[in-house]
Every structure is written in structure tokens, then in C-alpha cells.
Design a protein around this motif. Structure first.
Motif, PDB file in Angstrom:
ATOM      1  N   MET A  76       0.819  -1.207   0.000  1.00  0.00           N
ATOM      2  CA  MET A  76       0.000   0.000   0.000  1.00  0.00           C
ATOM      3  C   MET A  76       0.859   1.266   0.000  1.00  0.00           C
ATOM      4  SD  MET A  76      -3.285  -0.985   2.377  1.00  0.00           S
ATOM      5  CE  MET A  76      -4.290   0.250   1.577  1.00  0.00           C
ATOM      6  N   VAL A  77       1.998   1.252   0.666  1.00  0.00           N
ATOM      7  CA  VAL A  77       2.888   2.421   0.629  1.00  0.00           C
ATOM      8  C   VAL A  77       3.461   2.592  -0.769  1.00  0.00           C
ATOM      9  CG1 VAL A  77       5.080   3.335   1.465  1.00  0.00           C
ATOM     10  CG2 VAL A  77       3.435   2.381   3.078  1.00  0.00           C
ATOM     11  N   LEU A  78       3.746   1.465  -1.429  1.00  0.00           N
ATOM     12  CA  LEU A  78       4.316   1.521  -2.771  1.00  0.00           C
ATOM     13  C   LEU A  78       3.321   2.074  -3.784  1.00  0.00           C
ATOM     14  CD1 LEU A  78       6.793   0.816  -4.522  1.00  0.00           C
ATOM     15  CD2 LEU A  78       5.762  -1.446  -4.882  1.00  0.00           C
ATOM     16  N   PHE A  79       2.061   1.692  -3.661  1.00  0.00           N
ATOM     17  CA  PHE A  79       1.069   2.082  -4.665  1.00  0.00           C
ATOM     18  C   PHE A  79       0.270   3.325  -4.261  1.00  0.00           C
ATOM     19  CE2 PHE A  79       1.925  -2.260  -5.929  1.00  0.00           C
ATOM     20  CZ  PHE A  79       1.879  -2.197  -7.316  1.00  0.00           C
ATOM     21  N   GLN A  80       0.012   3.520  -2.975  1.00  0.00           N
ATOM     22  CA  GLN A  80      -0.789   4.664  -2.532  1.00  0.00           C
ATOM     23  C   GLN A  80       0.059   5.924  -2.333  1.00  0.00           C
ATOM     24  OE1 GLN A  80      -4.148   2.769  -3.064  1.00  0.00           O
ATOM     25  NE2 GLN A  80      -4.145   4.831  -2.279  1.00  0.00           N
ATOM     26  N   LYS A  81       1.361   5.732  -2.042  1.00  0.00           N
ATOM     27  CA  LYS A  81       2.273   6.858  -1.802  1.00  0.00           C
ATOM     28  C   LYS A  81       1.676   7.838  -0.786  1.00  0.00           C
ATOM     29  CE  LYS A  81       4.413   6.701  -6.383  1.00  0.00           C
ATOM     30  NZ  LYS A  81       3.734   5.453  -6.780  1.00  0.00           N
ATOM     31  N   PRO A  82       1.426   7.384   0.447  1.00  0.00           N
ATOM     32  CA  PRO A  82       0.746   8.235   1.441  1.00  0.00           C
ATOM     33  C   PRO A  82       1.563   9.446   1.880  1.00  0.00           C
ATOM     34  CG  PRO A  82       1.576   6.239   2.466  1.00  0.00           C
ATOM     35  CD  PRO A  82       1.801   6.071   0.995  1.00  0.00           C
ATOM     36  N   PHE A  83       2.905   9.420   1.712  1.00  0.00           N
ATOM     37  CA  PHE A  83       3.731  10.535   2.178  1.00  0.00           C
ATOM     38  C   PHE A  83       3.851  11.642   1.133  1.00  0.00           C
ATOM     39  CE2 PHE A  83       5.267   6.816   4.562  1.00  0.00           C
ATOM     40  CZ  PHE A  83       5.061   7.273   5.857  1.00  0.00           C
ATOM     41  N   SER A  84       3.742  11.265  -0.142  1.00  0.00           N
ATOM     42  CA  SER A  84       3.917  12.268  -1.196  1.00  0.00           C
ATOM     43  C   SER A  84       2.603  12.799  -1.748  1.00  0.00           C
ATOM     44  CB  SER A  84       4.731  11.663  -2.348  1.00  0.00           C
ATOM     45  OG  SER A  84       4.070  10.521  -2.883  1.00  0.00           O
ATOM     46  N   VAL A 233      -7.526  12.452   7.205  1.00  0.00           N
ATOM     47  CA  VAL A 233      -6.173  12.195   6.701  1.00  0.00           C
ATOM     48  C   VAL A 233      -6.130  12.085   5.184  1.00  0.00           C
ATOM     49  CG1 VAL A 233      -5.532  11.032   8.836  1.00  0.00           C
ATOM     50  CG2 VAL A 233      -6.385   9.676   6.911  1.00  0.00           C
ATOM     51  N   GLY A 234      -7.300  12.150   4.518  1.00  0.00           N
ATOM     52  CA  GLY A 234      -7.280  12.137   3.061  1.00  0.00           C
ATOM     53  C   GLY A 234      -7.759  10.867   2.410  1.00  0.00           C
ATOM     54  N   GLY A 235      -8.592  10.085   3.091  1.00  0.00           N
ATOM     55  CA  GLY A 235      -9.163   8.903   2.458  1.00  0.00           C
ATOM     56  C   GLY A 235      -8.830   7.623   3.207  1.00  0.00           C
ATOM     57  N   ALA A 236      -9.672   6.607   2.969  1.00  0.00           N
ATOM     58  CA  ALA A 236      -9.513   5.333   3.672  1.00  0.00           C
ATOM     59  C   ALA A 236      -8.247   4.607   3.254  1.00  0.00           C
ATOM     60  CB  ALA A 236     -10.736   4.450   3.409  1.00  0.00           C
ATOM     61  N   LYS A 237      -7.883   4.680   1.976  1.00  0.00           N
ATOM     62  CA  LYS A 237      -6.701   3.960   1.496  1.00  0.00           C
ATOM     63  C   LYS A 237      -5.427   4.543   2.112  1.00  0.00           C
ATOM     64  CE  LYS A 237      -8.831   2.664  -2.915  1.00  0.00           C
ATOM     65  NZ  LYS A 237     -10.129   3.317  -2.678  1.00  0.00           N
ATOM     66  N   ARG A 238      -5.343   5.841   2.189  1.00  0.00           N
ATOM     67  CA  ARG A 238      -4.174   6.466   2.814  1.00  0.00           C
ATOM     68  C   ARG A 238      -4.101   6.121   4.299  1.00  0.00           C
ATOM     69  NH1 ARG A 238      -2.676  12.927   3.399  1.00  0.00           N
ATOM     70  NH2 ARG A 238      -0.400  12.645   3.485  1.00  0.00           N
ATOM     71  N   LEU A 239      -5.254   6.131   4.965  1.00  0.00           N
ATOM     72  CA  LEU A 239      -5.282   5.769   6.381  1.00  0.00           C
ATOM     73  C   LEU A 239      -4.806   4.339   6.587  1.00  0.00           C
ATOM     74  CD1 LEU A 239      -6.068   6.213   9.354  1.00  0.00           C
ATOM     75  CD2 LEU A 239      -8.410   5.549   8.738  1.00  0.00           C
ATOM     76  N   GLN A 240      -5.270   3.421   5.734  1.00  0.00           N
ATOM     77  CA  GLN A 240      -4.860   2.030   5.885  1.00  0.00           C
ATOM     78  C   GLN A 240      -3.362   1.857   5.664  1.00  0.00           C
ATOM     79  OE1 GLN A 240      -6.731  -0.780   6.857  1.00  0.00           O
ATOM     80  NE2 GLN A 240      -7.994   0.945   7.500  1.00  0.00           N
ATOM     81  N   ALA A 241      -2.832   2.533   4.665  1.00  0.00           N
ATOM     82  CA  ALA A 241      -1.396   2.425   4.405  1.00  0.00           C
ATOM     83  C   ALA A 241      -0.582   2.908   5.604  1.00  0.00           C
ATOM     84  CB  ALA A 241      -1.035   3.226   3.149  1.00  0.00           C
ATOM     85  N   LEU A 242      -0.929   4.058   6.153  1.00  0.00           N
ATOM     86  CA  LEU A 242      -0.198   4.605   7.296  1.00  0.00           C
ATOM     87  C   LEU A 242      -0.409   3.751   8.550  1.00  0.00           C
ATOM     88  CD1 LEU A 242      -0.940   8.417   6.756  1.00  0.00           C
ATOM     89  CD2 LEU A 242       1.199   7.192   6.276  1.00  0.00           C
ATOM     90  N   SER A 243      -1.638   3.270   8.748  1.00  0.00           N
ATOM     91  CA  SER A 243      -1.931   2.463   9.930  1.00  0.00           C
ATOM     92  C   SER A 243      -1.157   1.151   9.903  1.00  0.00           C
ATOM     93  CB  SER A 243      -3.436   2.196  10.010  1.00  0.00           C
ATOM     94  OG  SER A 243      -3.748   1.396  11.132  1.00  0.00           O
ATOM     95  N   HIS A 244      -1.099   0.483   8.750  1.00  0.00           N
ATOM     96  CA  HIS A 244      -0.330  -0.760   8.646  1.00  0.00           C
ATOM     97  C   HIS A 244       1.159  -0.502   8.874  1.00  0.00           C
ATOM     98  CE1 HIS A 244      -3.490  -3.493   7.614  1.00  0.00           C
ATOM     99  NE2 HIS A 244      -3.871  -2.801   6.542  1.00  0.00           N
ATOM    100  N   LEU A 245       1.648   0.619   8.378  1.00  0.00           N
ATOM    101  CA  LEU A 245       3.060   0.951   8.573  1.00  0.00           C
ATOM    102  C   LEU A 245       3.378   1.168  10.048  1.00  0.00           C
ATOM    103  CD1 LEU A 245       5.745   1.475   7.139  1.00  0.00           C
ATOM    104  CD2 LEU A 245       5.079   3.885   6.943  1.00  0.00           C
ATOM    105  N   VAL A 246       2.511   1.889  10.755  1.00  0.00           N
ATOM    106  CA  VAL A 246       2.710   2.103  12.193  1.00  0.00           C
ATOM    107  C   VAL A 246       2.591   0.785  12.944  1.00  0.00           C
ATOM    108  CG1 VAL A 246       1.777   3.266  14.228  1.00  0.00           C
ATOM    109  CG2 VAL A 246       1.922   4.494  12.060  1.00  0.00           C
ATOM    110  N   SER A 247       1.679  -0.099  12.504  1.00  0.00           N
ATOM    111  CA  SER A 247       1.532  -1.406  13.148  1.00  0.00           C
ATOM    112  C   SER A 247       2.814  -2.220  13.035  1.00  0.00           C
ATOM    113  CB  SER A 247       0.373  -2.177  12.502  1.00  0.00           C
ATOM    114  OG  SER A 247      -0.850  -1.487  12.662  1.00  0.00           O
ATOM    115  N   VAL A 248       3.470  -2.147  11.884  1.00  0.00           N
ATOM    116  CA  VAL A 248       4.740  -2.855  11.710  1.00  0.00           C
ATOM    117  C   VAL A 248       5.780  -2.343  12.696  1.00  0.00           C
ATOM    118  CG1 VAL A 248       6.649  -3.247  10.110  1.00  0.00           C
ATOM    119  CG2 VAL A 248       4.296  -3.418   9.296  1.00  0.00           C
TER     120      VAL A 248
END
Length: 767
Positions: A76-84, A233-248
Motif C-alpha cells: 500500500m505504501v508503494l502504490f498509494q504513496k501516502p507521504f507524497s 487524513v485524506g481517504g480510507a486507502k491512505r489511512l490504511q497504508a499509514l496504519s499498517h506501517l505504524v503497526s509494523v
């Protein structure tokens, strides 16, 4: 696990209600591809859950969740690019994302631990329910706006499905694994979870059912709380990407500690790359994205309906045909390869539960029909849309189940009959559970058998209690006479039950008379004495039902009498009157049925005590079948009158205790001045307190019909008829009918023959 809220954000709380943009309007023909995609995705998710169950046999649950989160976050970080992409995340929002990640990890832990306890089939049935299904269920249970009888029926199906998994899922292999030695637990976490399950006093797979129900409710609350955060935060997909990253990042230290302190069961992690990739893609990624797309293209309710059926059917198919290929591979690598197979079986309780889950998901996910018939008629000066609603949009919805139970309990305690049944039912249940508990504690089969026998008797009390409650419900448009006859039907069914019991006891007694078996009377005496005391209390409580049954002809009836009169009216040609009077008394078949059940149990306890004494003192093992034979005959003879009386009421027979009075009343009616004749007299008992009747009377043209109706009503009321309908037909009406039909004179002649009716000693009429 992740429920998708991207579509919900667009659709608003109602999945298409006001205030939101609503789902994209897609023509019905174009929905087919989305439905097929959704069904195929749910099928693949079922495959992923079954593979997850195999992986969890070798991989620690925390390591398993960490790998899933890591793979999902990478994708999700690769495809959603939540930081950029999107606006910058503030510090306050990062704190909320951190809390979101912690909650997601806890729910994942409960979910996958429940998977290890229950297996993939039961996990799919319990946990894979849409938010809208669970929210509808909770609204039915705890609010007064549950959506009507259909939603209540769906909630009942859901509860029945869970009960089937708890009580009728006979997974014997899993039940044998309820005790876990210390070496079986991988870590302190699993030890704590197993200890919590053991504290409930149930087998692990049944504790897993409760754990998954808890996880399901937490998941729905988690998704509901996440909807606002996803917008911030800008949408469910961005939230999921960031949430999974923090979970890791959260799980990484824990995984490192586990890797150092615990011994791994896997020799080659490289061989698990493909299974883990399959689970990550099928369970975490594909399901999330497809649900997000379908929620936008279709209504949320349609997504829930079309998604639940394929995943439940897939679960049943895999539960029967899944060969666990990964398990075989893991056993070859596993250092404890000699351990026995511990696969969950497909039981009848699971199949029944799956059927009820499918029905409940379909009902609870259906949109409520109330308030949806509005038509846009224009706009107010301020620009507010104005709608015209049908009348049913404002009808009062059905009350919640807790409030229904509270109101029902209040009605039960208000009336003497239902109050006595309720108190005795509570006493009987208390003794039943004490008996079952002591039987399990001492491993006494006799105590356990008698406990389940008393539990069966409690079902008869519950039916009698429900009948006593329903009989006081108000009449409706459909059931215009009310529900008074429910008591008759309850007594009839209880009588049939007792006849069946008496028949089987009789047949078993005859078989034991030929070959009397040896009995272990060690625990029979205390159990029988305890049951006798409980049943004697019931005999004292319900003895009035037996005395009233014998005294019905004297007009004795336990229930209070109600009386009121309706205004009687007539027309120039014909008219009719309607009258209600005070109850004349009669039998309460429901209370008689309950009394006979208690009497049968009392006789059974006495028979066991007598036979036990004879066996212990003299060794007469034949005493047991003889006592049982005698009791079976007594039960049958006592039930026959109840069955006979109930059948007569159901067949609308003239009440025997009023036969003579009604015959005299009809003779008096014939002698009323101005009354030519009468025809079609019908009288029957409707319930214990109501004797109903209809009659047609022919009067002369110059008579005051209201006076005739009043006289006929008084005569029949004195004879015991308290719900009477009178049809008045004047002489001009006869002449008119004579001109239309030559056969009408024959009808008139027939009515006049009623004068020749005679009354016989056996209680019958002859012409």
C-alpha cells in the motif's frame, strides 16, 4: 479483516441517504461484473483464511500478524504513496493514526487467535459479517428503532446461529484438547489467552466462538470510529497504508523478543514465502480494494448481501474438502512431526449455523422499507428539499428485545396464572441446573439424565407461560377475536406430549417386565426426593386448574371476568345486534396441561422412591417396571379428558355445560311476542372465558326490533353466551325473498321445525 470505508464516506451513514454524495448511479446491467468480482474475491478470501489456519500451526500468532502487516504496508505504501500525495499529516493526526494502529493490532490478535481455536470454517461464519449486519443486529437488540418484525427475525436467526455453534457443534477432537500443558503454549501471551478461555469453563473451540463474537463487535466499533479519521487524513486507502506501517513499527520489537526467547517451529522460512504472499494478497489487499470499489458502485446493503453468501458457502465447501496441503508440508519440516492431527470436523451444528447466518445476513443487510416512500415535491424558499411520505413512514417501529422482555415480564407478574407458572419455572430451572452441575461433578449418569428430563419439562412450562401471556394480547385486525384460544392450543399440545411420554414409558415398562435389568440405586433416592419436593410445590400452585376443570359446569373460573355491551341497531328491513357479557366460566386448558405435566413428574418421583425402597430392601428389580407401568397408565387416563375437551373446543362444539340452558333459552326465544321464528343458531366456546354465538331471528313488520334484540340478548346471556351477534330479519324481507326464490318457503319451514326439537338425557338434540 479490514472493512472498507471509502464507499461509506461517499455514501453517508445510510449508504445512499441524505447528506452525502451517495453511491455512484450504475445501471443494473453494469452491476453484474461488480457482483461477480465481489463473489470471486470472497471465495479467494476463504482460501486465504484456510491457508492462514495452516500457517498458524507453525508460526507464532504475533509473528504471523507482523508478516501480514509488513506485506500489506509494503504494497500500500508503494502504490498509494501516502507521504507524497495528499495534505501533510499533523502531529494530532499522527496520534490518532497510532491509536488506530494499536486497535487494529488488538482486533487482529483476537481474530487470528479465534482462528486457531475454532478453525477457519467457524471463523468465517462468525467474523466475516458486514458492519451493516452487526449494526442492524445491535439496533434490534438495544434500541427501539430496530426496523420492524423482519429485522427482529433476522436478529433471532443470528442469535440462533451462534447458539448452534455453542451448544450443538460437537467437535469432539477439539474438546479433548481443552487441557493444555505448559509446554503447549508458545509464549506468555498465548498462555494468558488460553487461561482466559479456561476461566470460562468451556472447551477451547467454544471459547473461540465467544472470542470471535467479541472481536466482531470490536471490529464494527473500530470501523465506525475510523470513518471520520479517514476523511481527516485524506481517504480510507491512505489511512490504511499509514496504519499498517505504524503497526509494523509497533510489532517489530515484540517479534524480535519472541525470536530470541522462543524456539521456532519452522526450519525454512523461505518455503513459506508463497503461502504468506497468498494470504496477504487474498485476505488483506484484494478484499480491501474490491470492497472499496463495490461500496462506491453499489449500495452498502447490496455489497453485504452479495458478499456474505459466497464466503459462507465457500467456507462450508472448504470445511468438507480442504486437504490442508500446507499442513502436510509443515509437518514434514516441523520438529514435532509425530503429533496427531487436530483438524476441526464439519458437524451438523455448523451446517445449521451456516444456514441461519446466511438468512440473518440477508435480512439484516436489507434496507428498511419504512420511510423510503418519499417523493420530492419541491423546495422551500430556503432551498430545503421537501418530500411527501406515505403513512407507513411514520409508523411506530417494533420495540427492542430488552424492552420486549421487560414488558413481557411485567405482564407475566401481573396475572395469577402466568405468575405461578413463572415462579415454578424458575424453581424447576434452578433444581435442573443444580442437578446437572452435581451430575457432572460426580460423573453420575442418572443425575445428568434426570436433569435433561427436567429440562424437557421446563419446555412445557415455557410453552404454557407463553400461551398465558399471548392470551392477554389485544385483538388485531387480522386476529379479530384476539389470542384467547392460544391457551386451548397449548393445553392440547401439552396433552399430546404427555400421551407420547406415557406411550414410550409403557412400552419400555413392558420390555423390562420380561427382563428386569439391575439398577444402581445409589443416587436415585436423593434425586427423587428433591424432585418430589419441587413437584409438590407445583401441585399446590396449580391445583386450582384441576379443581376448576371439574367445576366448570358450576361456572368456576380462575380468571377475572370482564363485561361490556355494544349498542345494538337495526334497519327497516333487517338489522343485527352484538353483545358481550360477563364470562360464565370454563376450563383453562393451558393451566390443566401444565398441572398434568407437574402431576406426571410427581408420580414419576413417587414411583422411583417406591421402586428404590423395594429394590434396596428386597431386591425386587421388577418393582421399577411395575411402578413405571402404573404411572404410564395414570398419566394416560388423566390426559384423555384434557385432549377430549380441547378437541371439542377446537371443533367448535356446543359447550356441554351450557347445553341444557341453551335449549331452554331457545324455547324462550320462540315464545317472544312479535318474533316469528329463528334460524341458524350457532354457539361455541372461544376460550376459557368466552362463549360466543350467532343467531338469525325473523320478526313481524310492526314490532320494535331493538326491543326484540334486547330480549333475545338477555335470555342468551343468562344461558351463558357472553359474545353474541344477532341478525334481525323483518317480515317484508321474507316476502321479498319469497318473490326471488321459491325455495325460501322451504327455508322458513325448516326454521319453524326447531319447535319440535327435544332434549335427551345424554345431552344431545333430536328432531
Amino acid at each position: 479483516m479490514e472493512e472498507k470505508y471509502g464507499g461509506d464516506v461517499l455514501a453517508g451513514p445510510g449508504g445512499g441517504g441524505g447528506g452525502g454524495l451517495g453511491p455512484v448511479d450504475v445501471p443494473s446491467a453494469r452491476l453484474t461484473k461488480y457482483i461477480v468480482l465481489l463473489c470471486f474475491t470472497k471465495f479467494l478470501k476463504a482460501v486465504g483464511l484456510f491457508e492462514s489456519y495452516d500457517l498458524l500451526k507453525a508460526v507464532h500468532i504475533v509473528q504471523f500478524i507482523f508478516i501480514l502487516k509488513l506485506g500489506t504496508a509494503f504494497f500500500m505504501v508503494l502504490f498509494q504513496k501516502p507521504f507524497s500525495s495528499g495534505k501533510t499529516i499533523t502531529k494530532h493526526q499522527w496520534i490518532k493514526i497510532f491509536k488506530h494502529a494499536v486497535a487494529g493490532c488488538i482486533i487482529s490478535l483476537l481474530w487470528f487467535f479465534g482462528l486457531t481455536l475454532c478453525g477457519p470454517l467457524r471463523t468465517l461464519l462468525l467474523f466475516e459479517h458486514s458492519d451493516i449486519v452487526v449494526i442492524s443486529l445491535l439496533s434490534v437488540l438495544f434500541t427501539s428503532s430496530g426496523g420492524g418484525p423482519a429485522k427482529t427475525r433476522g436478529a433471532a436467526f443470528f442469535i440462533i446461529a451462534v447458539i448452534c455453534l455453542l451448544l450443538f457443534d460437537n467437535d469432539d477432537l477439539m474438546a479433548k484438547m481443552a487441557e493444555h500443558p505448559e509446554g503447549h503454549h508458545d509464549s506468555a501471551l498465548t498462555h494468558m489467552l488460553y487461561t482466559a478461555i479456561a476461566f470460562l469453563g468451556v472447551a477451547d473451540h467454544k471459547g473461540g466462538v465467544l472470542l470471535l463474537v467479541l472481536a466482531l463487535c470490536c471490529k464494527v466499533g473500530f470501523h465506525t470510529a475510523s470513518r471520520k479519521l479517514s476523511i481527516d487524513v485524506g481517504g480510507a486507502k491512505r489511512l490504511q497504508a499509514l496504519s499498517h506501517l505504524v503497526s509494523v513499527l509497533l510489532l517489530c520489537p515484540w517479534v524480535i523478543v519472541l525470536s530470541v526467547t522462543t524456539e521456532s517451529k519452522v526450519e525454512s522460512w523461505f518455503s513459506l514465502i508463497m503461502p504468506f504472499a497468498t494470504v496477504i494478497f487474498f485476505v488483506m489487499i484484494l478484499d480491501f480494494y474490491v470492497d472499496s470499489i463495490c461500496s462506491v458502485k453499489m449500495e452498502v446493503s447490496k455489497c453485504a448481501r452479495y458478499g456474505s453468501f459466497p464466503i459462507f458457502i465457500s467456507a462450508l465447501l472448504f470445511g468438507n474438502f480442504w486437504t490442508h496441503p500446507i499442513t502436510d508440508q509443515l509437518r514434514a519440516m516441523n520438529k514435532a512431526a509425530h503429533q496427531e492431527s487436530t483438524e476441526h470436523v464439519l458437524s451438523g451444528g455448523v451446517v445449521v449455523s451456516a444456514i441461519f447466518f446466511i438468512l440473518s445476513a440477508n435480512i439484516l443487510s436489507s434496507p428498511s422499507k419504512r420511510g423510503q416512500k418519499g417523493t420530492l415535491i419541491g423546495y422551500s424558499p430556503e432551498g430545503t428539499p421537501l418530500y411527501n411520505f406515505m403513512g407507513d413512514a411514520f409508523q411506530h417501529s417494533s420495540q427492542s428485545i430488552p424492552r420486549f422482555i421487560k414488558e413481557s415480564l411485567k405482564q407475566i407478574l401481573e396475572e395469577s396464572d402466568s405468575r405461578q407458572i413463572f415462579y415454578f419455572l424458575c424453581l424447576n430451572l434452578l433444581f435442573t441446573f443444580v442437578e446437572l452441575f452435581y451430575g457432572v461433578l460426580t460423573n453420575s449418569l442418572g443425575l445428568i439424565s434426570d436433569g435433561f428430563h427436567m429440562l424437557f419439562d421446563c419446555s412445557a412450562l415455557v410453552m404454557g407461560l407463553f400461551a398465558a401471556l399471548m392470551s392477554r394480547w389485544k385483538a388485531t385486525r387480522i386476529f379479530s377475536y384476539g389470542y384467547g384460544r392460544i391457551e386451548i392450543l397449548s393445553g392440547f399440545i401439552n396433552g399430546l406430549f404427555l400421551i407420547v411420554i406415557a406411550f414410550f414409558v409403557f412400552m419400555e415398562s413392558v420390555a423390562r417386565l420380561i427382563d428386569p435389568p439391575e439398577l444402581d440405586t445409589h443416587m436415585l433416592t436423593p434425586v427423587s426426593v428433591g424432585g418430589l419436593i419441587v413437584n409438590l410445590i407445583g401441585i399446590c400452585a396449580f391445583s386450582h386448574a384441576h379443581s376448576h376443570a371439574h367445576g366448570a359446569s358450576q361456572g368456576s373460573c380462575h380468571s377475572s371476568d370482564h363485561s361490556h355491551s355494544h349498542h345494538m341497531h337495526g334497519h327497516s328491513d333487517h338489522g343485527h345486534g352484538h353483545s358481550h357479557g360477563s364470562a360464565g366460566g370454563g376450563m383453562n386448558a393451558n393451566m390443566r396441561g401444565v398441572f398434568l405435566h407437574v402431576l406426571a413428574d410427581t408420580l414419576g418421583s413417587i414411583g422411583v422412591i417406591v421402586s428404590t425402597i423395594l429394590i434396596e430392601q428386597f431386591g425386587w428389580f421388577i418393582a421399577d417396571p411395575l411402578c413405571s407401568l402404573f404411572i404410564a397408565v395414570l398419566i394416560f387416563l388423566s390426559v384423555v379428558p384434557l385432549i377430549k375437551d380441547a378437541c371439542q373446543v377446537l371443533l367448535l362444539r356446543l359447550p356441554p355445560e351450557y347445553e341444557k340452558e341453551l335449549h331452554i333459552a331457545l324455547e324462550k326465544i320462540q315464545k317472544i311476542e312479535g318474533l316469528i321464528s329463528y334460524r341458524d343458531p350457532h354457539f361455541w366456546r372461544h376460550s376459557a372465558n368466552i362463549v360466543a354465538g350467532t343467531i338469525h331471528i325473523q320478526v313481524t313488520s310492526d314490532v320494535l326490533e331493538q326491543r326484540i334484540v334486547q330480549q333475545v340478548t338477555g335470555i342468551l346471556k343468562d344461558a351463558g353466551v357472553n359474545n353474541l351477534t344477532i341478525q334481525v330479519e323483518k317480515e317484508a324481507y321474507f316476502q321479498h325473498m319469497s318473490g326471488l326464490s321459491t325455495g325460501f318457503h322451504d327455508v322458513l319451514a325448516m326454521t319453524k321445525q326447531m319447535e319440535s326439537m327435544k332434549y335427551c338425557k345424554d345431552g344431545t338434540y333430536i328432531m
